[in-house]
Design a protein around this motif. Structure first.
Motif, PDB file in Angstrom:
ATOM      1  N   LYS A   1       1.355   5.296   0.988  1.00 45.85           N
ATOM      2  CA  LYS A   1      -0.024   5.180   0.518  1.00 45.85           C
ATOM      3  C   LYS A   1      -0.723   4.039   1.232  1.00 45.85           C
ATOM      4  O   LYS A   1      -0.038   3.120   1.697  1.00 45.85           O
ATOM      5  CB  LYS A   1      -0.082   5.006  -1.000  1.00 45.85           C
TER       6      LYS A   1
ATOM      7  N   ASP B   1       9.446   1.321  15.885  1.00 40.30           N
ATOM      8  CA  ASP B   1       8.597   0.225  15.418  1.00 40.30           C
ATOM      9  C   ASP B   1       8.154  -0.508  16.685  1.00 40.30           C
ATOM     10  O   ASP B   1       8.919  -0.568  17.652  1.00 40.30           O
ATOM     11  CB  ASP B   1       9.402  -0.728  14.505  1.00 40.30           C
TER      12      ASP B   1
ATOM     13  N   TRP C   1       8.944  -3.775   5.567  1.00 37.96           N
ATOM     14  CA  TRP C   1       9.348  -3.755   4.154  1.00 37.96           C
ATOM     15  C   TRP C   1       9.618  -2.325   3.650  1.00 37.96           C
ATOM     16  O   TRP C   1      10.712  -2.000   3.210  1.00 37.96           O
ATOM     17  CB  TRP C   1       8.235  -4.426   3.342  1.00 37.96           C
ATOM     18  N   MET C   2       8.591  -1.491   3.715  1.00 37.92           N
ATOM     19  CA  MET C   2       8.766  -0.139   3.173  1.00 37.92           C
ATOM     20  C   MET C   2       9.701   0.705   4.026  1.00 37.92           C
ATOM     21  O   MET C   2      10.362   1.607   3.516  1.00 37.92           O
ATOM     22  CB  MET C   2       7.409   0.562   3.035  1.00 37.92           C
TER      23      MET C   2
ATOM     24  N   TRP D   1      -1.303  -8.330   8.184  1.00 42.89           N
ATOM     25  CA  TRP D   1      -2.313  -7.271   8.352  1.00 42.89           C
ATOM     26  C   TRP D   1      -3.070  -7.020   7.046  1.00 42.89           C
ATOM     27  O   TRP D   1      -4.200  -6.530   7.060  1.00 42.89           O
ATOM     28  CB  TRP D   1      -1.679  -5.989   8.915  1.00 42.89           C
TER      29      TRP D   1
ATOM     30  N   TYR E   1      11.493   5.487  -5.617  1.00 47.12           N
ATOM     31  CA  TYR E   1      11.453   5.797  -4.173  1.00 47.12           C
ATOM     32  C   TYR E   1      12.517   6.845  -3.831  1.00 47.12           C
ATOM     33  O   TYR E   1      12.299   7.719  -3.001  1.00 47.12           O
ATOM     34  CB  TYR E   1      11.685   4.528  -3.344  1.00 47.12           C
TER      35      TYR E   1
ATOM     36  N   ARG F   1      13.104  -5.083  15.160  1.00 48.14           N
ATOM     37  CA  ARG F   1      13.085  -4.575  13.779  1.00 48.14           C
ATOM     38  C   ARG F   1      13.681  -3.171  13.701  1.00 48.14           C
ATOM     39  O   ARG F   1      14.420  -2.853  12.773  1.00 48.14           O
ATOM     40  CB  ARG F   1      11.650  -4.543  13.259  1.00 48.14           C
TER      41      ARG F   1
ATOM     42  N   HIS G   1      -1.995   0.322   6.988  1.00 52.05           N
ATOM     43  CA  HIS G   1      -2.911   1.383   6.549  1.00 52.05           C
ATOM     44  C   HIS G   1      -3.735   2.033   7.663  1.00 52.05           C
ATOM     45  O   HIS G   1      -3.915   3.252   7.673  1.00 52.05           O
ATOM     46  CB  HIS G   1      -3.877   0.819   5.493  1.00 52.05           C
TER      47      HIS G   1
ATOM     48  N   HIS H   1      -2.179   5.106   9.582  1.00 55.96           N
ATOM     49  CA  HIS H   1      -1.641   6.292   8.907  1.00 55.96           C
ATOM     50  C   HIS H   1      -2.216   7.593   9.467  1.00 55.96           C
ATOM     51  O   HIS H   1      -1.468   8.518   9.796  1.00 55.96           O
ATOM     52  CB  HIS H   1      -1.923   6.231   7.403  1.00 55.96           C
TER      53      HIS H   1
ATOM     54  N   THR I   1       4.613  -9.140   7.055  1.00 58.17           N
ATOM     55  CA  THR I   1       4.205  -8.074   6.142  1.00 58.17           C
ATOM     56  C   THR I   1       2.816  -8.317   5.548  1.00 58.17           C
ATOM     57  O   THR I   1       2.075  -7.380   5.297  1.00 58.17           O
ATOM     58  CB  THR I   1       5.262  -7.978   5.018  1.00 58.17           C
TER      59      THR I   1
HETATM   60  N1  LIG Z   1       4.933   2.285  -2.506  1.00 58.81           N
HETATM   61  C1  LIG Z   1       5.050   0.974  -2.582  1.00 58.81           C
HETATM   62  O1  LIG Z   1       5.471   0.430  -3.597  1.00 58.81           O
HETATM   63  C2  LIG Z   1       4.681   0.135  -1.389  1.00 58.81           C
HETATM   64  C3  LIG Z   1       5.034  -1.226  -1.342  1.00 58.81           C
HETATM   65  C4  LIG Z   1       4.736  -1.947  -0.173  1.00 58.81           C
HETATM   66  C5  LIG Z   1       4.086  -1.325   0.880  1.00 58.81           C
HETATM   67  N2  LIG Z   1       3.734  -0.004   0.776  1.00 58.81           N
HETATM   68  C6  LIG Z   1       3.015   0.660   1.876  1.00 58.81           C
HETATM   69  O2  LIG Z   1       3.916   0.798   2.983  1.00 58.81           O
HETATM   70  C7  LIG Z   1       3.178   0.724   4.204  1.00 58.81           C
HETATM   71  C8  LIG Z   1       3.792  -0.336   5.095  1.00 58.81           C
HETATM   72  O3  LIG Z   1       3.695  -1.584   4.433  1.00 58.81           O
HETATM   73  P1  LIG Z   1       4.811  -2.707   4.596  1.00 58.81           P
HETATM   74  O4  LIG Z   1       4.643  -3.649   3.469  1.00 58.81           O
HETATM   75  O5  LIG Z   1       6.132  -2.058   4.823  1.00 58.81           O
HETATM   76  O6  LIG Z   1       4.332  -3.420   5.952  1.00 58.81           O
HETATM   77  P2  LIG Z   1       5.213  -4.249   6.980  1.00 58.81           P
HETATM   78  O7  LIG Z   1       4.254  -5.099   7.720  1.00 58.81           O
HETATM   79  O8  LIG Z   1       6.369  -4.889   6.280  1.00 58.81           O
HETATM   80  O9  LIG Z   1       5.828  -3.130   7.934  1.00 58.81           O
HETATM   81  C9  LIG Z   1       5.037  -2.438   8.860  1.00 58.81           C
HETATM   82  C10 LIG Z   1       5.860  -2.264  10.137  1.00 58.81           C
HETATM   83  O10 LIG Z   1       5.056  -1.517  11.053  1.00 58.81           O
HETATM   84  C11 LIG Z   1       5.260  -2.060  12.347  1.00 58.81           C
HETATM   85  N3  LIG Z   1       4.120  -1.690  13.169  1.00 58.81           N
HETATM   86  C12 LIG Z   1       2.895  -2.267  13.216  1.00 58.81           C
HETATM   87  N4  LIG Z   1       2.100  -1.592  14.068  1.00 58.81           N
HETATM   88  C13 LIG Z   1       2.839  -0.567  14.542  1.00 58.81           C
HETATM   89  C14 LIG Z   1       2.563   0.508  15.448  1.00 58.81           C
HETATM   90  N5  LIG Z   1       1.364   0.641  16.036  1.00 58.81           N
HETATM   91  N6  LIG Z   1       3.551   1.398  15.709  1.00 58.81           N
HETATM   92  C15 LIG Z   1       4.797   1.247  15.142  1.00 58.81           C
HETATM   93  N7  LIG Z   1       5.111   0.250  14.300  1.00 58.81           N
HETATM   94  C16 LIG Z   1       4.132  -0.634  13.992  1.00 58.81           C
HETATM   95  C17 LIG Z   1       5.424  -3.551  12.124  1.00 58.81           C
HETATM   96  O11 LIG Z   1       6.119  -4.171  13.211  1.00 58.81           O
HETATM   97  C18 LIG Z   1       6.218  -3.593  10.821  1.00 58.81           C
HETATM   98  O12 LIG Z   1       7.618  -3.667  11.053  1.00 58.81           O
HETATM   99  C19 LIG Z   1       1.729   0.444   3.796  1.00 58.81           C
HETATM  100  O13 LIG Z   1       1.035   1.661   3.769  1.00 58.81           O
HETATM  101  C20 LIG Z   1       1.844  -0.136   2.405  1.00 58.81           C
HETATM  102  O14 LIG Z   1       0.709   0.066   1.580  1.00 58.81           O
HETATM  103  C21 LIG Z   1       4.029   0.718  -0.325  1.00 58.81           C
END
Ligand SMILES: NC(=O)c1ccc[n+]([C@@H]2O[C@H](COP(=O)([O-])OP(=O)(O)OC[C@H]3O[C@@H](n4cnc5c(N)ncnc54)[C@H](O)[C@@H]3O)[C@@H](O)[C@H]2O)c1
Length: 364
Positions: A100, A37, A14-15, A183, A311, A42, A79, A82, A180
């Protein structure tokens, strides 16, 4: 003209997509040139959709970090990953922007600090809500003393997370891999629940407003008390979907953070409200209202802007910090204080008492 910053994007969920759009909006100052990824599909889908097929796809983090043609990384991972990604990126000499929360523990906070200092790289966390135009203007007004001495700051980060409830993907056509939301339901990888995830935005907004209100004095939270509850997101239990947090700052300012995934779908009127000796301010994504005591009606400013632009401006700011020596708004210090506040709130709810907050942000 300076060459574009070459960025390796880590995490194509997503992010990852939101950040990739933000980099594209900042072209030609920066561009995504590599993606990693654990889901190769993806990574490839993001490269096709957001970089016209141009960025390289890596099959492991080490490969991406060894790429000499990458200047910085942008970390969009769950998280619990990170800290390791930031430390490894710093050790490879890459500047880093990370979503974050900065990390999950104080030990990780200290490791990040050491790695960033040792490598001399620039590190910033993705506190995108700091880049909402009404908030930027409110902080300028507070710094100028418009409200006089500030007494009270409230930060609201509330909504109804029906998307997570219904397990809807926030990105259309995301190739199958772990969802998404999956986890987020695992407390080890999430590191908390709603307060740590979405509440984090409200917490850093509260800290940012307090910092602007205190002028040269470096304000910080000194006491926290919190109540948590679960009213809607049963799948998060025993984790909370709602938190109310009271904060006393060293300056004497009182702070209130209200954060929830259980409230109504209608957005609340205000994301922040500030009361001072001379008047008050309230703002959201597009509006800022200022009323001085004695005025018959408040002054209002409205911006033609959207949340998605926060963003884009966050990436612009990262580029300004790297390229023009701008002071980072979302520094390690700001992120560390945010995590400290949230950990103190969790401890307060667990121990049912007020938690004193130490001066060192990497401790509790
Ligand atoms: N600022 C905002 O408004 C906002 C909104 C949503 C999410 N976030 C943050 O963004 C971050 C990601 O969240 P998300 O919603 O995008 O999650 P997500 O699950 O949509 O995306 C995470 C990606 O990481 C990949 N992944 C998992 N383990 C991995 C690894 N070991 N190595 C490489 N890739 C790996 C997954 O395949 C997935 O594509 C989090 O920290 C979340 O808190 C921020």
């Amino acid at each position: 003209m300076t060459a574009p910053l070459r960025v390796g994007l880590i995490g194509a969920g997503w992010m990852g997509h939101v950040h990739a759009q933000s980099w594209a909006a900042n072209a030609p100052r920066g561009e995504i040139t590599a993606v990693f990824d654990t889901s190769d599909d993806r990574a490839r889908a993001l490269v096709d959709a957001r970089t016209n097929g141009r960025a390289r796809v890596y099959k492991d983090l080490g490969g991406l970090l060894a790429d000499a043609e990458i200047d910085a990384v942008d970390i969009c991972l769950p998280h619990h990953l990170h800290a390791d990604a930031i430390v490894r990126a710093a050790s490879a000499g890459k500047h880093a922007l990370c979503e974050k929360p900065i990390c999950l523990t104080f030990e990780e906070l200290r490791a990040i600090r050491r790695a960033v200092d040792d490598a001399g790289i620039t590190f910033m966390t993705a506190h995108n809500n700091l880049f909402a135009l009404p908030l930027i203007e409110a902080r300028r007004m507070l710094g100028d003393g418009t409200l006089g001495r500030v007494m009270h700051i409230r930060s609201n980060e509330v909504g109804r997370n029906s998307g997570m409830r219904q397990r809807r993907s926030p990105v259309a056509h995301l190739p199958a891999a772990e969802a998404t939301y999956a986890w987020r339901l695992d407390p080890v990888r999430m590191g908390g629940a709603e307060l740590l995830d979405t509440g984090y935005h409200g917490a850093y907004r509260l800290l940012g407003l307090a910092a602007s209100a205190s002028g040269d004095f470096e304000d910080r939270p000194i006491e926290v008390v919190a109540m948590l509850g679960n009213y809607y997101m049963e799948e998060l239990r025993p984790g909370e979907d709602t938190a109310s947090v009271l904060v006393r700052f060293a300056s004497g300012v009182q702070g209130v953070l209200v954060t929830s995934w259980a409230f109504g779908d209608v957005a609340p009127a205000w994301q922040f409200e500030v009361a001072g000796h001379l008047g008050s301010l309230a703002g959201n994504v597009t509006r800022l209202v200022h009323a001085a005591h004695g005025w018959s009606s408040p002054a209002e400013r409205v911006w033609q802007t959207a949340h998605s632009e926060t963003y884009t401006r966050e990436v612009t700011h990262f580029l300004d910090v790297l390229r023009e020596d701008a002071a980072p708004l979302a520094s390690w210090q700001h992120a560390a204080r945010t995590l400290q506040l949230i950990r103190a709130a969790y401890r307060s709810a667990e121990e049912r008492r007020i938690i004193p907050i130490p001066e060192d942000p990497a401790t509790l």
